[in-house]
Design a protein around this motif. Structure first.
Motif, PDB file in Angstrom:
ATOM      1  N   CYS A  48       0.086  -4.488   4.102  1.00 12.98           N
ATOM      2  CA  CYS A  48       0.871  -5.521   4.212  1.00 12.98           C
ATOM      3  C   CYS A  48       1.075  -6.310   5.198  1.00 12.98           C
ATOM      4  CB  CYS A  48       2.412  -4.891   3.870  1.00 12.98           C
ATOM      5  SG  CYS A  48       2.847  -3.971   5.419  1.00 12.98           S
ATOM      6  N   CYS A  79      -0.148   2.340   6.536  1.00 16.03           N
ATOM      7  CA  CYS A  79      -1.402   1.607   6.185  1.00 16.03           C
ATOM      8  C   CYS A  79      -2.041   0.417   6.750  1.00 16.03           C
ATOM      9  CB  CYS A  79      -1.712   1.694   4.761  1.00 16.03           C
ATOM     10  SG  CYS A  79      -1.083   0.552   3.890  1.00 16.03           S
ATOM     11  N   CYS A 120       6.165  -4.535   4.629  1.00 14.86           N
ATOM     12  CA  CYS A 120       6.913  -3.644   3.928  1.00 14.86           C
ATOM     13  C   CYS A 120       8.084  -2.812   4.332  1.00 14.86           C
ATOM     14  CB  CYS A 120       5.706  -2.546   3.297  1.00 14.86           C
ATOM     15  SG  CYS A 120       5.358  -1.446   4.489  1.00 14.86           S
ATOM     16  N   GLY A 167       0.799  -1.176  -0.070  1.00 14.67           N
ATOM     17  CA  GLY A 167      -0.087   0.013  -0.027  1.00 14.67           C
ATOM     18  C   GLY A 167       0.832   1.185  -0.034  1.00 14.67           C
ATOM     19  N   CYS A 168       1.178   1.601   1.159  1.00  9.90           N
ATOM     20  CA  CYS A 168       2.171   2.796   1.403  1.00  9.90           C
ATOM     21  C   CYS A 168       3.771   2.611   1.273  1.00  9.90           C
ATOM     22  CB  CYS A 168       1.794   3.439   2.807  1.00  9.90           C
ATOM     23  SG  CYS A 168       2.268   2.349   4.010  1.00  9.90           S
TER      24      CYS A 168
HETATM   25  S1  FES Z   1       2.253  -1.230   2.764  1.00 12.22           S
HETATM   26 FE1  FES Z   1       1.145   0.251   4.048  1.00 12.22          FE
HETATM   27  S2  FES Z   1       2.061  -0.448   6.035  1.00 12.22           S
HETATM   28 FE2  FES Z   1       3.052  -1.727   4.540  1.00 12.22          FE
END
Ligand code: FES
Ligand code: FES
Length: 166
Positions: free
Chosen positions: A44, A41, A56, A35-36
């Protein structure tokens, strides 16, 4: 409950690959999402020895050998969906679905930790909201839904918790 993987040989100080890419690219896991990419967020999230991990940013050399890694892909017990999976479907708690991995795996770790600590009460709406926002003392990480389906997500987590504490 099915354990997905045990990490092996990942403790090398040389290995700076993120756990998310190891799971997705090497093992073909489709549950954990990017996601981020900066631990903000929750998309992951996987459970690393029972604790929600933002894969992530978790580099492989920080994953102890023989760690138990649980992902959404292995959550169903045989062909039987987990109560969280059933509740998310029953309450249509997803719109685009991108956040669902984090919502399910994060709340799984949170609910299992509560139960293991002897708290078998179904969490209140406010407790789930605090969990998702990172405001609760036992979870300082937030989980984001960009589609704004938090109301249904809260309901699904509470519904699953009722089954899990039985
Ligand atoms: S992709 Fe968003 S917290 Fe890991
Ligand atoms: S359902 Fe789309 S991000 Fe949550």
């Amino acid at each position: 409950m099915q354990a997905d993987y045990q990490s092996t040989g990942t403790g090398s100080s040389q290995n700076s690959e993120q756990l998310l890419y190891w799971l997705r690219d090497r093992l073909g896991q489709q549950g954990p999402r990017f996601g981020c990419g900066i631990a903000q967020c929750g998309a992951c999230t996987v459970l690393l020895d029972g604790t929600p991990s933002r894969s992530c940013v978790q580099q492989m050399h920080t994953v102890p050998d023989q760690s138990e890694i649980r992902t959404l892909d292995g959550l169903a017990d045989g062909g039987e969906p987990h109560p969280l999976q059933r509740a998310f479907v029953a309450l249509q708690a997803a719109q685009c679905g991108f956040c669902v991995n984090g919502m399910v795996m994060g709340s799984l770790g949170w609910l299992e930790a509560r139960i293991a600590a002897g708290n078998r009460a179904v969490p209140t709406k406010e407790e789930v909201e605090d969990f998702l926002s990172g405001a609760s003392a036992d979870n300082t990480r937030n989980y984001l839904c960009r589609c704004g389906t938090h109301t249904r997500i809260v309901g699904a987590i509470r519904s699953a918790a009722k089954e899990m504490v039985r």
